[in-house]
Design a protein around this motif. Structure first.
Motif, short mmCIF file in Angstrom:
data_model
loop_
_atom_site.label_atom_id
_atom_site.label_comp_id
_atom_site.label_asym_id
_atom_site.label_seq_id
_atom_site.Cartn_x
_atom_site.Cartn_y
_atom_site.Cartn_z
N GLU A 97 43.99 37.97 -2.93
CA GLU A 97 44.08 36.52 -3.03
C GLU A 97 44.83 35.92 -1.85
N ALA A 98 45.93 36.55 -1.46
CA ALA A 98 46.71 36.04 -0.33
C ALA A 98 45.93 36.16 0.97
N THR A 99 45.19 37.25 1.12
CA THR A 99 44.38 37.42 2.33
C THR A 99 43.28 36.37 2.40
N ILE A 100 42.63 36.11 1.27
CA ILE A 100 41.59 35.09 1.25
C ILE A 100 42.20 33.71 1.51
N ASP A 101 43.38 33.45 0.95
CA ASP A 101 44.05 32.17 1.21
C ASP A 101 44.37 32.03 2.70
N ASN A 102 44.84 33.13 3.33
CA ASN A 102 45.12 33.09 4.77
C ASN A 102 43.86 32.77 5.56
N PHE A 103 42.75 33.40 5.18
CA PHE A 103 41.49 33.15 5.87
C PHE A 103 41.04 31.70 5.68
N MET A 104 41.13 31.20 4.45
CA MET A 104 40.69 29.83 4.17
C MET A 104 41.56 28.81 4.90
N ALA A 105 42.84 29.08 5.00
CA ALA A 105 43.75 28.14 5.65
C ALA A 105 43.55 28.11 7.16
N ASN A 106 43.30 29.28 7.78
CA ASN A 106 43.23 29.36 9.23
C ASN A 106 41.82 29.48 9.77
N GLY A 107 40.85 29.85 8.93
CA GLY A 107 39.49 30.05 9.38
C GLY A 107 39.28 31.40 10.03
N ASP A 108 40.33 32.18 10.18
CA ASP A 108 40.26 33.51 10.78
C ASP A 108 41.55 34.25 10.42
N LEU A 109 41.55 35.55 10.66
CA LEU A 109 42.76 36.35 10.48
C LEU A 109 43.16 36.89 11.85
N PRO A 110 44.44 37.11 12.09
CA PRO A 110 44.86 37.64 13.39
C PRO A 110 44.30 39.05 13.60
N HIS A 111 43.98 39.34 14.85
CA HIS A 111 43.49 40.67 15.19
C HIS A 111 44.67 41.63 15.26
N PRO A 112 44.55 42.82 14.65
CA PRO A 112 45.66 43.77 14.71
C PRO A 112 45.79 44.33 16.12
N ARG A 113 47.01 44.64 16.48
CA ARG A 113 47.24 45.20 17.81
C ARG A 113 46.80 46.66 17.84
N ASN A 114 46.24 47.03 18.92
CA ASN A 114 45.80 48.41 19.11
C ASN A 114 47.03 49.27 19.38
N GLN A 115 47.16 50.38 18.70
CA GLN A 115 48.34 51.24 18.85
C GLN A 115 48.47 51.79 20.27
N LYS A 116 47.36 52.12 20.95
CA LYS A 116 47.40 52.67 22.29
C LYS A 116 47.89 51.63 23.30
N SER A 117 47.44 50.38 23.15
CA SER A 117 47.82 49.35 24.10
C SER A 117 49.30 48.99 23.97
N THR A 118 49.87 49.07 22.79
CA THR A 118 51.29 48.76 22.65
C THR A 118 52.14 49.88 23.21
N LYS A 119 51.66 51.13 23.18
CA LYS A 119 52.42 52.24 23.74
C LYS A 119 52.38 52.22 25.25
N GLU A 120 51.25 51.78 25.83
CA GLU A 120 51.11 51.77 27.26
C GLU A 120 51.93 50.66 27.91
N GLU A 121 52.17 49.57 27.20
CA GLU A 121 52.90 48.43 27.75
C GLU A 121 54.34 48.68 27.80
#
Length: 121
Positions: A97-121
């Protein structure tokens, strides 16, 4: 008015009174004898207190492990979201329900960060 119409109307009135008298009213509790009116008041108080204090203790307390069926429910409502987006938000919120509410409120959900890209930075 026809006599059969009068008889029919009287039969309906008497039937209604008889059924109203014999069928008990539905109580405000469920099978576990929990008073639903107090639950809604408690939930409102928790929501108000958590929103006032800035914490989401009510939401974090109800976290469940993410299952494929939870992801499928969200994908049914938001087919343009990726499984990774849905899984990340479900892990954060613990609730479909909370995930659907987040989607309805924003029209999208944030993209998760890739684990490899955070280690390389």
């Amino acid at each position: 008015m026809d006599s059969s119409a009068v008889f029919f109307a009287l039969a309906l009135i008497i039937g209604y009174i008889f059924l109203r008298w014999t069928i008990p009213t539905v109580p405000e509790t469920n099978d576990f004898n929990i008073d639903m009116s107090t639950l809604s008041k408690d939930a409102d108080e928790e929501t108000t207190s958590s929103s006032l204090s800035g914490t989401s203790s009510a939401k974090s307390r109800n976290k469940r492990p993410v299952t494929d069926s939870m992801i499928e429910v969200v994908q049914t409502i938001a087919p343009n979201l990726t499984v990774e987006q849905i899984r990340a938000d479900l892990e954060k919120s613990g609730s479909v329900e909370a995930t659907i509410d987040n989607f309805m409120a924003n029209g999208d959900l944030p993209h998760p960060r890739n684990q490899k890209s955070t280690k390389e930075e």
